[in-house]
Design a protein around this motif. Sequence first.
Motif, short mmCIF file in Angstrom:
data_model
loop_
_atom_site.label_atom_id
_atom_site.label_comp_id
_atom_site.label_asym_id
_atom_site.label_seq_id
_atom_site.Cartn_x
_atom_site.Cartn_y
_atom_site.Cartn_z
N THR A 68 -11.18 -54.73 -0.60
CA THR A 68 -11.31 -55.56 0.58
C THR A 68 -10.07 -55.40 1.43
O THR A 68 -8.96 -55.66 0.98
CB THR A 68 -11.49 -57.04 0.20
N ALA A 69 -10.23 -54.99 2.66
CA ALA A 69 -9.09 -54.78 3.54
C ALA A 69 -8.64 -56.10 4.13
O ALA A 69 -9.41 -57.03 4.29
CB ALA A 69 -9.45 -53.81 4.64
N THR A 70 -7.36 -56.18 4.46
CA THR A 70 -6.82 -57.41 5.02
C THR A 70 -6.26 -57.23 6.41
O THR A 70 -6.04 -58.20 7.12
CB THR A 70 -5.71 -57.96 4.11
N ASP A 71 -5.98 -56.00 6.82
CA ASP A 71 -5.38 -55.77 8.12
C ASP A 71 -6.45 -55.67 9.20
O ASP A 71 -7.54 -55.19 8.97
CB ASP A 71 -4.57 -54.47 8.11
N ALA A 84 -11.61 -47.50 5.47
CA ALA A 84 -12.04 -48.88 5.26
C ALA A 84 -10.96 -49.70 4.58
O ALA A 84 -10.88 -50.92 4.75
CB ALA A 84 -13.32 -48.90 4.43
N ALA A 85 -10.09 -49.04 3.79
CA ALA A 85 -9.04 -49.75 3.06
C ALA A 85 -7.99 -50.33 3.99
O ALA A 85 -7.26 -51.25 3.61
CB ALA A 85 -8.39 -48.81 2.06
N SER A 86 -7.89 -49.81 5.21
CA SER A 86 -6.87 -50.30 6.15
C SER A 86 -7.48 -51.12 7.27
O SER A 86 -6.84 -51.36 8.28
CB SER A 86 -6.09 -49.12 6.73
N SER A 87 -8.72 -51.55 7.09
CA SER A 87 -9.41 -52.31 8.13
C SER A 87 -10.13 -53.49 7.52
O SER A 87 -10.61 -53.43 6.39
CB SER A 87 -10.43 -51.40 8.85
N TYR A 173 -12.74 -43.23 -4.95
CA TYR A 173 -13.84 -43.47 -4.03
C TYR A 173 -13.27 -44.05 -2.74
O TYR A 173 -12.59 -45.07 -2.76
CB TYR A 173 -14.84 -44.45 -4.65
N THR A 174 -13.51 -43.39 -1.63
CA THR A 174 -13.00 -43.85 -0.35
C THR A 174 -14.11 -43.89 0.68
O THR A 174 -15.11 -43.17 0.57
CB THR A 174 -11.88 -42.92 0.17
N VAL A 175 -13.92 -44.73 1.68
CA VAL A 175 -14.87 -44.83 2.78
C VAL A 175 -14.11 -44.72 4.09
O VAL A 175 -13.10 -45.41 4.30
CB VAL A 175 -15.65 -46.16 2.74
N GLU A 176 -14.57 -43.83 4.96
CA GLU A 176 -14.02 -43.70 6.30
C GLU A 176 -15.13 -43.93 7.31
O GLU A 176 -16.30 -43.66 7.02
CB GLU A 176 -13.41 -42.31 6.51
N TYR A 177 -14.76 -44.41 8.48
CA TYR A 177 -15.77 -44.67 9.50
C TYR A 177 -15.18 -44.49 10.88
O TYR A 177 -13.96 -44.57 11.09
CB TYR A 177 -16.32 -46.09 9.36
N SER A 178 -16.06 -44.22 11.82
CA SER A 178 -15.67 -44.19 13.22
C SER A 178 -15.89 -45.57 13.82
O SER A 178 -17.00 -46.11 13.73
CB SER A 178 -16.49 -43.15 13.99
N PRO A 179 -14.87 -46.17 14.45
CA PRO A 179 -15.06 -47.48 15.07
C PRO A 179 -15.83 -47.40 16.39
O PRO A 179 -16.17 -48.43 16.97
CB PRO A 179 -13.63 -47.97 15.29
#
Length: 275
Positions: A68-71, A84-87, A173-179
């Motif tokens: 769960t990201a906090t920033d 997703a880890a930084s959002s 396991y990582t998740v990336e996304y386009s905002p």
Amino acid sequence: MHRRRYLTAIGLATATTLAGCSGSNGEAGETTSGNGTDTGASETATRTTVADTDTANITETASGDDETATDSPEPAPDGEMRSAASSSQLTVTGRELAVNADQDIPSAVVGATVENAGPMTGEVVATATFYNGDGEEIATGSNTIAALPSGEEWLAPVIQFGDGAETAEDYEYTVEYSPTAPKYTTDGLEEISSELDLSDGAATVTGEIENTSGSPIEQLTATMFLYVDDASERLYTTLQDSTDSLASGDSWNYRDKTDAGEAVVSQETRYSYES
């Protein structure tokens, strides 16, 4: 809490990949003028999908912590992917590793759910790297959808097949996304039909859209969101079909399918284009 869901998704992914049916089958729609004549074929994009199968031979071997990201997310240029880890927008929960060593082709799968607490995203990519007991990398795989709408969750397993998969004991396991979300709209368009057919284990979406804008439309894309629930909140995968140009007054017949559609129960098609 999500274990049954993830093991089901793992079984679904296993059947799909073994059958060689990942994503779209490459079928394209066609564009017609106002009098119904064929004016050209469109180009079809593909997406990773999962299909239904028995999960009796799949054994859980490890699990990961929820992420769960906090920033708060920072603005990003168009096309730039964000972790997703930084959002705080996307939350990854229930990550879990399972290994199936009892089939002719062994497999390892990381199952997870990606939840979107913010506005609609652009493309979302889940990536898993698998490691054996000695910490050696076995392989890396990924799963992609075109967008994740606000308030919805995506069942996002990543699977690896072949020699060495049965030795997987750990993973990343990582998740990336386009905002930057696609500009879905029905302005200047009239949806004549959009239908989901569930036959012989496949999910096929067909539809017809007319250009009522009074001007040509370029790069018209139909993105089909397939769901595993009637409320359209748990996303299964996305499919796409597109046409380069649609003249005013003309209609376009789009079509795409996944042969791995036994878990699908509903769909929603959204449209985007360049004016």
